[in-house]
Write an enzyme that holds these catalytic residues in place. Structure first.
Site, short mmCIF file in Angstrom:
data_model
loop_
_atom_site.label_atom_id
_atom_site.label_comp_id
_atom_site.label_asym_id
_atom_site.label_seq_id
_atom_site.Cartn_x
_atom_site.Cartn_y
_atom_site.Cartn_z
N PRO A 26 -71.86 -0.25 -0.15
CA PRO A 26 -73.07 0.58 -0.29
C PRO A 26 -73.03 1.76 0.69
O PRO A 26 -72.71 1.57 1.86
CB PRO A 26 -74.20 -0.38 0.07
CG PRO A 26 -73.61 -1.74 0.07
CD PRO A 26 -72.15 -1.60 0.31
N GLU A 27 -73.31 2.95 0.17
CA GLU A 27 -73.33 4.15 1.02
C GLU A 27 -74.80 4.58 1.20
O GLU A 27 -75.71 3.85 0.81
CB GLU A 27 -72.51 5.26 0.35
CG GLU A 27 -71.06 4.84 0.09
CD GLU A 27 -70.23 5.93 -0.58
OE1 GLU A 27 -70.54 7.12 -0.40
OE2 GLU A 27 -69.28 5.57 -1.29
N HIS A 57 -73.18 -18.55 -1.16
CA HIS A 57 -72.92 -17.36 -0.36
C HIS A 57 -74.17 -16.86 0.38
O HIS A 57 -74.24 -15.71 0.77
CB HIS A 57 -72.33 -16.25 -1.23
CG HIS A 57 -71.02 -16.64 -1.84
ND1 HIS A 57 -69.89 -16.87 -1.09
CD2 HIS A 57 -70.66 -16.88 -3.13
CE1 HIS A 57 -68.89 -17.23 -1.89
NE2 HIS A 57 -69.32 -17.24 -3.13
N ARG A 79 -62.59 19.56 13.65
CA ARG A 79 -61.72 18.45 13.28
C ARG A 79 -60.43 18.94 12.64
O ARG A 79 -60.46 19.76 11.74
CB ARG A 79 -62.43 17.50 12.30
CG ARG A 79 -63.75 17.02 12.83
CD ARG A 79 -63.56 16.18 14.09
NE ARG A 79 -64.81 16.03 14.80
CZ ARG A 79 -65.20 14.89 15.37
NH1 ARG A 79 -64.44 13.82 15.30
NH2 ARG A 79 -66.33 14.85 16.01
#
Ligand code: ZN
Length: 270
Positions: free
Chosen positions: A2-3, A92, A151
């Site tokens: 998930p973003e 889970h 960068r």
């Protein structure tokens, strides 16, 4: 994984149901998902009232009464589910919180997700939050261009770096670069300021569009109500290897960049 748009959707969904409710019981089932940040156990949430839920990068932050916050990162396969969407099979299930009216359950097949409870006023010092760069929505196009220009790596790789800008992942990096007509392999520091400012506008546009469409379900993502998002139907390049570019009709290419699959159009993105 998930973003930003998926985590934002989950935060809003859960907040719409759980805000204002008091914790009756909270239990951690699987010790491995507890992030060791040297503070409290999940059970200490008992008696606290949930005031709000926010998002920082890909982290969900639950704000409780009594100077208490819970941070949860879903990583690859984590799911926070409520009400009828919880599962009969609890294999889970790794933690749950019983509120006055609803029960929140955390499922995670791969157990990479993390949860911890800390003091609200220590949030900024939390190791994972501390490292995060600014939110894309908090940046101006100028500031975004300045951060990226420093960068010396491929622009796609720079977009995934959570310390430069928080919340973008593989899907939205690819979609934003396509929207801005920028090739993912270009060195970040070599791209003109004007093009980087355009990229910031594209990022905001793509993220807002994705939030409005409740995120992208290509893996395990489900929203807070246990439903799939809609944005997988609106993707233009991500996962579209060999399919026609929506702009020019040429096949979308896939390469591996910095270990991540990367999708782009070699005609439209230069
Ligand atoms: Zn194209």
């Amino acid at each position: 994984m998930p973003e930003l748009p998926e985590v934002e959707t989950i935060a809003r969904d859960l907040a719409s149901i759980l805000t204002g409710q008091e914790v009756k019981r909270a239990k951690l089932i699987t010790a491995a998902i507890r992030e060791d940040c040297g503070y409290k156990n999940l059970s200490s949430l008992k008696g606290k009232c949930l005031n709000s839920i926010s998002r920082r990068g890909k982290n969900l932050i639950f704000h409780f009464s009594g100077n208490t916050a819970m941070i949860c990162h879903l990583k690859m396969t984590g799911q926070l589910l409520i009400r009828k969407n919880t599962r009969p099979d609890k294999k889970h299930l790794h933690f749950y919180i019983e509120f006055t009216k609803d029960k929140l359950e955390y499922y995670d097949v791969r157990k990479f997700g993390r949860v911890c409870v800390i003091k609200e006023n220590n949030l900024e010092k939390h190791p994972r939050l501390q490292k995060l760069g600014p939110e894309p929505f908090a940046l101006t196009p100028d500031l975004f261009a300045k951060l990226i220009k420093k960068r010396n790596k491929a622009i796609k790789t720079a977009l995934l770096d959570q310390e430069i800008c928080a919340g973008l992942g593989n899907i939205y990096a690819d979609e934003s670069l396509f929207d801005a007509s920028i090739r993912p392999t270009l060195k970040a520091g070599k791209i003109s300021t004007a093009r980087l400012k355009q990229l910031h506008r594209s990022i905001i546009k793509v993220l807002e569009y994705a939030i409005n469409n409740r995120g992208t379900s290509v893996d395990d993502y489900l929203d807070g109500f246990g439903q799939s998002g809609n944005f997988q139907n609106l993707l233009k390049v991500y996962g579209k290897t060999g399919q026609a570019c929506p702009n020019c009709g040429k096949p979308i290419k896939r390469i591996v960049l910095g270990g991540r699959s990367t999708h782009y159009c070699s005609i439209c993105q230069r």
